[in-house]
Design an enzyme around this catalytic site. Structure first.
Site, short mmCIF file in Angstrom:
data_model
loop_
_atom_site.label_atom_id
_atom_site.label_comp_id
_atom_site.label_asym_id
_atom_site.label_seq_id
_atom_site.Cartn_x
_atom_site.Cartn_y
_atom_site.Cartn_z
N ALA A 242 -4.53 8.58 18.87
CA ALA A 242 -3.14 8.21 18.60
C ALA A 242 -2.54 9.08 17.49
O ALA A 242 -1.41 9.57 17.61
CB ALA A 242 -3.06 6.73 18.22
N ARG B 6 0.81 -1.20 0.00
CA ARG B 6 0.00 0.00 0.00
C ARG B 6 0.85 1.27 0.00
O ARG B 6 1.79 1.40 -0.78
CB ARG B 6 -1.00 -0.06 1.17
N TYR C 36 -8.15 5.56 17.53
CA TYR C 36 -7.24 5.79 16.41
C TYR C 36 -6.90 7.27 16.27
O TYR C 36 -5.74 7.65 16.14
CB TYR C 36 -7.86 5.26 15.11
N ASP D 8 -2.62 11.88 9.78
CA ASP D 8 -3.97 11.67 9.23
C ASP D 8 -4.62 13.04 9.13
O ASP D 8 -4.54 13.84 10.06
CB ASP D 8 -4.79 10.76 10.14
#
Length: 245
Positions: free
Chosen positions: A156, A15, A153, A140
């Site tokens: 983090a 990926r 998530y 992210d």
């Protein structure tokens, strides 16, 4: 000794990680491909790269939740070519944790790969890295705008965002530390998504499409290049505008 610069990329067998490895290798870097369980994919990727440039790719296995393994990973990555010029903290565990059902084990699992390992691995690599070397953390785009159902998530990844800035201060002026914040680049693997689910997700992206792994790889390449020599503590969104909605 091989004069090529050396990059260690975690979670690099598949990926986005594999795209980063291919992008850096195409720019002349030697690459250390870290993997946890994807041995076949890692070895195949290394063979592919070495077919075009012999002795330019190396694989290392490690469980990033093991603190001792991180120290060993840093040492072995440096030993392969006697230098280490870049670390890309890409490895990430990702799955939903509905609020009210979150377990300590889930939180520890998500935190281990997304914030604890980048901290401890960077700490282990830093003394081995060349002056002027750089670290790139894959964060992210929604780390500071969390989606429902992903509290652990996002906690983090938000920590990794802050850690990127903190490590930039700690390691300056010798090393630079920056981040890339992906949006919807590839469909997740934790569950199948129906066509309707996919359309719904893409409707949230102003550019209306998935970004693809290569967009992240290009941004990482830029942050590791001399063109970004005065950048540290920055987190660049590569999200098609997702964070804006």
């Amino acid at each position: 000794m091989n004069p090529s610069k050396v990059a260690l990329v975690t979670g690099a067998a598949r990926r986005i990680g594999a795209a980063i490895v291919r992008e850096l290798h195409a720019e002349g870097w030697n690459v250390v491909i870290h993997y946890r369980g994807s041995a076949d994919e890692a070895l195949a990727l290394a063979a592919e790269l070495e077919a075009s440039r012999p002795q330019s790719a190396h694989t290392l296995q490690a469980d990033l939740a093991d603190a001792d393994a991180l120290i060993n990973l840093a040492k072995k990555a440096h030993e392969r070519w006697g230098r280490l010029d870049a670390l890309v903290n890409n490895a990430s565990v990702y799955y939903p944790t509905p609020f009210g059902q979150i377990t300590a084990a889930q939180f520890d699992d998500l935190a281990a790969s997304n914030v604890r390992a980048p901290l401890l691995l960077t700490q282990a690599c830093a003394p081995l890295m060349s002056d002027g070397a750089a670290v790139v953390n894959i964060v992210d785009a929604l780390a500071q705008r969390p989606a429902r159902g992903f509290a652990a998530y996002h906690a983090a990844k938000s920590g990794l965002w802050t850690l990127t800035e903190a490590m930039a201060l700690e390691l300056a002026p010798r090393l630079r530390v920056n981040g890339v914040a992906p949006g919807h680049m590839l469909w997740p693997e934790y569950a199948e998504m129906s066509e309707e689910d996919q359309r719904r997700e893409l409707s949230r992206v102003p550019l209306g499409r998935l970004g693809g792994a290569k967009e992240i790889a290009r941004c990482v390449r830029f942050l590791l290049s001399d063109d970004a020599a005065y950048m540290t503590g920055a987190v660049l969104p590569v999200d098609g505008g997702l964070r804006l909605k």
